[in-house]
Scaffold this motif. Structure first.
Motif, mmCIF file in Angstrom:
data_model
loop_
_atom_site.group_PDB
_atom_site.id
_atom_site.type_symbol
_atom_site.label_atom_id
_atom_site.label_comp_id
_atom_site.label_asym_id
_atom_site.label_seq_id
_atom_site.Cartn_x
_atom_site.Cartn_y
_atom_site.Cartn_z
ATOM 1 N N PHE A 21 9.247 3.473 -13.416
ATOM 2 C CA PHE A 21 7.799 3.302 -13.495
ATOM 3 C C PHE A 21 7.435 1.884 -13.965
ATOM 4 C CE2 PHE A 21 7.624 8.048 -13.646
ATOM 5 C CZ PHE A 21 6.819 8.201 -12.530
ATOM 6 N N SER B 53 0.821 -1.205 0.000
ATOM 7 C CA SER B 53 0.000 0.000 0.000
ATOM 8 C C SER B 53 0.859 1.261 0.000
ATOM 9 C CB SER B 53 -0.919 -0.012 1.228
ATOM 10 O OG SER B 53 -1.675 1.179 1.304
ATOM 11 N N TYR C 63 3.941 9.932 -10.015
ATOM 12 C CA TYR C 63 3.257 10.369 -11.238
ATOM 13 C C TYR C 63 2.848 11.836 -11.128
ATOM 14 C CZ TYR C 63 2.886 5.859 -13.622
ATOM 15 O OH TYR C 63 3.175 4.694 -14.313
ATOM 16 N N ALA C 64 2.394 12.239 -9.941
ATOM 17 C CA ALA C 64 2.028 13.645 -9.741
ATOM 18 C C ALA C 64 3.251 14.549 -9.860
ATOM 19 C CB ALA C 64 1.365 13.821 -8.376
ATOM 20 N N CYS C 65 4.368 14.121 -9.291
ATOM 21 C CA CYS C 65 5.605 14.907 -9.386
ATOM 22 C C CYS C 65 6.071 15.010 -10.832
ATOM 23 C CB CYS C 65 6.694 14.278 -8.527
ATOM 24 S SG CYS C 65 6.405 14.372 -6.753
ATOM 25 N N GLN D 6 4.030 5.582 -5.596
ATOM 26 C CA GLN D 6 3.970 5.538 -7.054
ATOM 27 C C GLN D 6 3.034 6.616 -7.591
ATOM 28 O OE1 GLN D 6 2.716 1.764 -8.628
ATOM 29 N NE2 GLN D 6 3.080 2.348 -10.761
ATOM 30 N N VAL D 7 1.863 6.752 -6.978
ATOM 31 C CA VAL D 7 0.925 7.804 -7.380
ATOM 32 C C VAL D 7 1.553 9.177 -7.185
ATOM 33 C CG1 VAL D 7 -1.296 8.883 -6.840
ATOM 34 C CG2 VAL D 7 -1.110 6.383 -6.914
ATOM 35 N N ASN D 8 2.268 9.330 -6.079
ATOM 36 C CA ASN D 8 2.959 10.596 -5.802
ATOM 37 C C ASN D 8 3.997 10.897 -6.875
ATOM 38 O OD1 ASN D 8 3.900 12.891 -4.537
ATOM 39 N ND2 ASN D 8 4.930 11.810 -2.881
ATOM 40 N N LEU E 131 2.434 1.820 -3.373
ATOM 41 C CA LEU E 131 1.427 2.312 -4.320
ATOM 42 C C LEU E 131 1.171 3.806 -4.122
ATOM 43 C CD1 LEU E 131 -0.702 1.858 -6.503
ATOM 44 C CD2 LEU E 131 -2.309 1.153 -4.716
ATOM 45 N N VAL E 132 1.067 4.233 -2.888
ATOM 46 C CA VAL E 132 0.882 5.666 -2.608
ATOM 47 C C VAL E 132 2.065 6.467 -3.152
ATOM 48 C CG1 VAL E 132 0.798 7.388 -0.760
ATOM 49 C CG2 VAL E 132 -0.606 5.320 -0.613
ATOM 50 N N ASP F 201 5.281 -0.960 -11.781
ATOM 51 C CA ASP F 201 4.105 -1.688 -12.293
ATOM 52 C C ASP F 201 4.256 -3.196 -12.100
ATOM 53 O OD1 ASP F 201 2.787 0.614 -13.083
ATOM 54 O OD2 ASP F 201 3.562 0.552 -15.142
#
Length: 262
Positions: free
Chosen positions: A117, A9, A19-21, A15-17, A12-13, A121
């Motif tokens: 990335f 978890s 993508y935002a960066c 990873q999302v961060n 994953l958080v 995945d």
């Protein structure tokens, strides 16, 4: 939530961060995008550090390390430009800011970032497969042992009267991020977290000035600031000694107030 699920978890958080960066860096929308990307990468590495030799973890940690390496010089340039702007040296600052744009594009198009990335995945399935084989049955013990080992390494460095500020900065950073990744498993007193953060910050500021003084040997427009940076370096090292004394006290085994496992 089981510990393995917590790790999945958290990654994953992060990873999302990331993508935002990446999107922020592409839009050139704020000056902290690269810094935040690097922090997310560092936290991924710290989270996986107790399992760093496991085949399911090695490729992801290696990919994260590569991104850290290629972004370090660019972040150093960002910090220097900000320092020059703060000093009112507008022309010097602008000259370095102009070079940042193309370097951001290089990072975004780099195979290292793409590889990170891709590994992110692929990693959950590989990690779950290893879990099913029972590879992580003693994960909590590994994590506690890792934090304890890093704590002892820092304690040893603090006890050396000729300790290297570079080494102290890295040891404090590693221990802080690993303990923060697993706060419920960390055997460190809660006050240690703030002391580690302060040590990392102060020695980070010292490290910046050390690097700037070295750059001044090749970059003539920096030479006038060397005396100021050298004076500030002395002050920062003195401040770090006070924090080191506090950390030494907190890290002594007999003074630890262990948190419950879970």
């Amino acid at each position: 939530m089981p510990l393995v699920d917590q790790m999945l978890s958290q990654v994953l958080v992060l990873q999302v961060n990331l993508y935002a960066c990446k999107a922020r860096l592409e839009a050139d929308s704020d000056p902290e995008a690269l810094h935040d990307l690097r922090i997310a990468v560092r936290r991924i590495r710290s989270l996986l550090h107790p399992l760093r030799r496991h085949p399911a973890v090695v490729p992801l940690r290696h990919a994260a390390s590569e991104v850290g390496q290629i972004t370090t010089p660019v972040r150093d340039l960002e910090v220097l430009a900000a320092e020059l702007g703060r000093r009112g040296l507008t022309a010097c600052c602008s000259a370095r800011l102009a070079g940042l744009r193309s370097r951001y594009r290089d990072i975004l198009a780099s195979p290292e970032l793409e590889r990170l990335f891709t590994r992110l995945d692929l990693w959950p399935d590989e990690f779950r497969a290893a879990q099913r084989e029972g590879d992580f049955d003693n994960l909590a013990i590994r994590i506690v042992n890792q934090i304890t080992k890093q704590s002892r390494q820092l304690m040893s460095a603090l006890g050396n009267t000729n300790h290297d500020p570079h080494e102290l900065r890295l040891l404090a950073k590693r221990l802080r991020y690993c303990a923060e990744a697993f706060p419920r498993l960390s055997p460190l007193p809660s006050a240690t977290f703030q002391a580690l953060k302060q040590m990392q910050s102060v020695l980070g500021d010292w490290h910046d000035r050390y690097q700037w003084c070295l750059r001044a040997n090749q970059e003539e427009d920096l030479q006038g600031l060397v005396p100021v940076w050298e004076e500030e370096s002395v002050q920062l090292l003195a401040e770090s000694e006070l924090i080191a004394a506090q950390l030494s006290s907190l890290l002594r085994p007999e003074k630890k107030d262990s948190a419950p496992l879970g």
